[in-house]
Design a protein around this motif. Structure first.
Motif, PDB file in Angstrom:
ATOM      1  N   GLN A 108       2.184  13.206  -2.660  1.00 14.68           N
ATOM      2  CA  GLN A 108       2.247  11.984  -3.456  1.00 14.68           C
ATOM      3  C   GLN A 108       2.594  12.345  -4.896  1.00 14.68           C
ATOM      4  OE1 GLN A 108      -1.440   9.809  -3.064  1.00 14.68           O
ATOM      5  NE2 GLN A 108      -1.378   9.814  -0.817  1.00 14.68           N
TER       6      GLN A 108
ATOM      7  N   SER B 264       4.574  10.781  -8.782  1.00 15.29           N
ATOM      8  CA  SER B 264       5.073   9.622  -9.510  1.00 15.29           C
ATOM      9  C   SER B 264       5.542  10.037 -10.900  1.00 15.29           C
ATOM     10  CB  SER B 264       3.983   8.546  -9.627  1.00 15.29           C
ATOM     11  OG  SER B 264       2.901   9.020 -10.407  1.00 15.29           O
TER      12      SER B 264
ATOM     13  N   VAL C 256       2.123   5.453 -11.746  1.00 15.49           N
ATOM     14  CA  VAL C 256       0.827   5.392 -11.061  1.00 15.49           C
ATOM     15  C   VAL C 256       0.618   4.047 -10.361  1.00 15.49           C
ATOM     16  CG1 VAL C 256      -1.684   5.381 -11.393  1.00 15.49           C
ATOM     17  CG2 VAL C 256      -0.285   7.161 -12.458  1.00 15.49           C
ATOM     18  N   PRO C 257       0.848   2.902 -11.027  1.00 13.32           N
ATOM     19  CA  PRO C 257       0.692   1.639 -10.297  1.00 13.32           C
ATOM     20  C   PRO C 257       1.686   1.487  -9.145  1.00 13.32           C
ATOM     21  CG  PRO C 257       1.506   1.250 -12.530  1.00 13.32           C
ATOM     22  CD  PRO C 257       1.047   2.664 -12.471  1.00 13.32           C
TER      23      PRO C 257
ATOM     24  N   LEU D  43       2.767   4.045  -7.300  1.00  8.53           N
ATOM     25  CA  LEU D  43       2.206   4.895  -6.259  1.00  8.53           C
ATOM     26  C   LEU D  43       1.012   4.223  -5.596  1.00  8.53           C
ATOM     27  CD1 LEU D  43       2.280   7.635  -4.814  1.00  8.53           C
ATOM     28  CD2 LEU D  43       0.851   8.558  -6.672  1.00  8.53           C
ATOM     29  N   GLU D  44       0.221   3.516  -6.387  1.00  7.87           N
ATOM     30  CA  GLU D  44      -0.959   2.845  -5.851  1.00  7.87           C
ATOM     31  C   GLU D  44      -0.570   1.767  -4.839  1.00  7.87           C
ATOM     32  OE1 GLU D  44      -4.702   1.980  -4.859  1.00  7.87           O
ATOM     33  OE2 GLU D  44      -3.999   3.717  -6.016  1.00  7.87           O
ATOM     34  N   VAL D  45       0.548   1.086  -5.070  1.00  4.41           N
ATOM     35  CA  VAL D  45       1.013   0.075  -4.108  1.00  4.41           C
ATOM     36  C   VAL D  45       1.378   0.747  -2.782  1.00  4.41           C
ATOM     37  CG1 VAL D  45       2.820  -1.604  -3.594  1.00  4.41           C
ATOM     38  CG2 VAL D  45       1.795  -1.536  -5.865  1.00  4.41           C
TER      39      VAL D  45
ATOM     40  N   ARG E 142       0.154   3.581  -1.652  1.00  8.30           N
ATOM     41  CA  ARG E 142      -1.114   4.023  -1.047  1.00  8.30           C
ATOM     42  C   ARG E 142      -1.850   2.854  -0.415  1.00  8.30           C
ATOM     43  NH1 ARG E 142      -3.277   7.223  -6.322  1.00  8.30           N
ATOM     44  NH2 ARG E 142      -2.392   9.290  -5.962  1.00  8.30           N
ATOM     45  N   ARG E 143      -1.952   1.757  -1.144  1.00  6.26           N
ATOM     46  CA  ARG E 143      -2.719   0.606  -0.665  1.00  6.26           C
ATOM     47  C   ARG E 143      -2.133   0.049   0.631  1.00  6.26           C
ATOM     48  NH1 ARG E 143      -2.470  -2.179  -5.066  1.00  6.26           N
ATOM     49  NH2 ARG E 143      -0.879  -3.671  -4.458  1.00  6.26           N
TER      50      ARG E 143
ATOM     51  N   GLY F  36       3.967  -2.506 -10.580  1.00 10.36           N
ATOM     52  CA  GLY F  36       3.315  -2.646  -9.277  1.00 10.36           C
ATOM     53  C   GLY F  36       3.830  -3.856  -8.530  1.00 10.36           C
TER      54      GLY F  36
ATOM     55  N   SER G  85       5.636  -4.165  -4.788  1.00 16.11           N
ATOM     56  CA  SER G  85       5.041  -5.053  -3.775  1.00 16.11           C
ATOM     57  C   SER G  85       6.064  -6.062  -3.264  1.00 16.11           C
ATOM     58  CB  SER G  85       3.834  -5.792  -4.351  1.00 16.11           C
ATOM     59  OG  SER G  85       2.765  -4.909  -4.609  1.00 16.11           O
TER      60      SER G  85
END
Length: 206
Positions: free
Chosen positions: A62, A64, A76-77, A79-81, A83-84, A113, A117
């Protein structure tokens, strides 16, 4: 884990700034970095090309990049999407065309983010799950109906070969192998015999 159904692009606008998210399926870090560079060249007039990617059967790789945006507000945001949504083997690049209005740290986080999405919703997702390759052999009289029955029941027929008989290669989720054997016996009245092959990761519709 899951992956995107197809590559694609989707754009959102936030306070006059355009955020264009490009998604691609990749399996190697070199492929992800090549895609990021391609977006830089394609959209060379844009100010930022922020990125995130997740690779591996379990999403173990992972990475970013904020690409000049304030630290932690873009890559980071993004990457968080990923991951989520439990997405792997995917790279996301968000190209920003600045619209003249500063968004602030919170606004940037939401915009980057949100762009990822929206792009994921646009292209769709597939499950990437461990499956057992099950070989099913049938005579020609049975094969046509069996092919239709397999697909109607939601089983993924990965390959079909024709010789003295017809052989179907069916990707069956590991937890459903015994259920598949029972279904096959009932559907063909025992006329088709399954043979279990290797364990692989395959993409199945959600």
């Amino acid at each position: 884990m899951r992956t995107i159904k197809r590559p694609g692009e989707h754009e959102i606008e936030v306070r006059k700034s355009r955020f264009l998210c490009s998604l691609a399926r990749v399996t190697e870090e070199s492929e992800a970095r090549e895609f990021i560079q391609l977006q830089r060249k394609t959209h060379h007039d844009a100010r930022h090309h922020c990125s995130a990617f997740v690779l591996g059967d379990s999403g173990e790789i992972q990475k970013s990049s904020d690409d000049g945006e304030p630290a932690g507000t873009a890559g980071v945001p993004m990457l968080e999407v990923l991951r989520r949504n439990e997405i792997t083997n995917t790279v996301a690049v968000v190209t920003r065309y600045f619209g003249g209005v500063l968004l602030g740290a919170g606004g940037l986080v939401r915009a980057y983010g949100g762009a990822v999405s929206a792009a994921i919703e646009h292209v769709g997702l597939l499950w990437r799950r461990p499956v057992r390759v099950v070989s099913v052999e049938a005579d020609y009289l049975l094969a046509g109906r069996l092919d239709n029955d397999l697909r109607s029941a939601g089983y993924q027929v990965a390959d079909t070969s024709y010789d003295a008989s017809v052989r179907f290669q069916v990707n069956v989720p590991v937890e459903d192998v015994e259920e598949f054997r029972t279904w096959l016996a009932a559907t063909t009245a025992g006329a088709a015999e399954p043979s279990e092959g290797p364990l692989i990761h395959a993409e199945l519709s959600l």
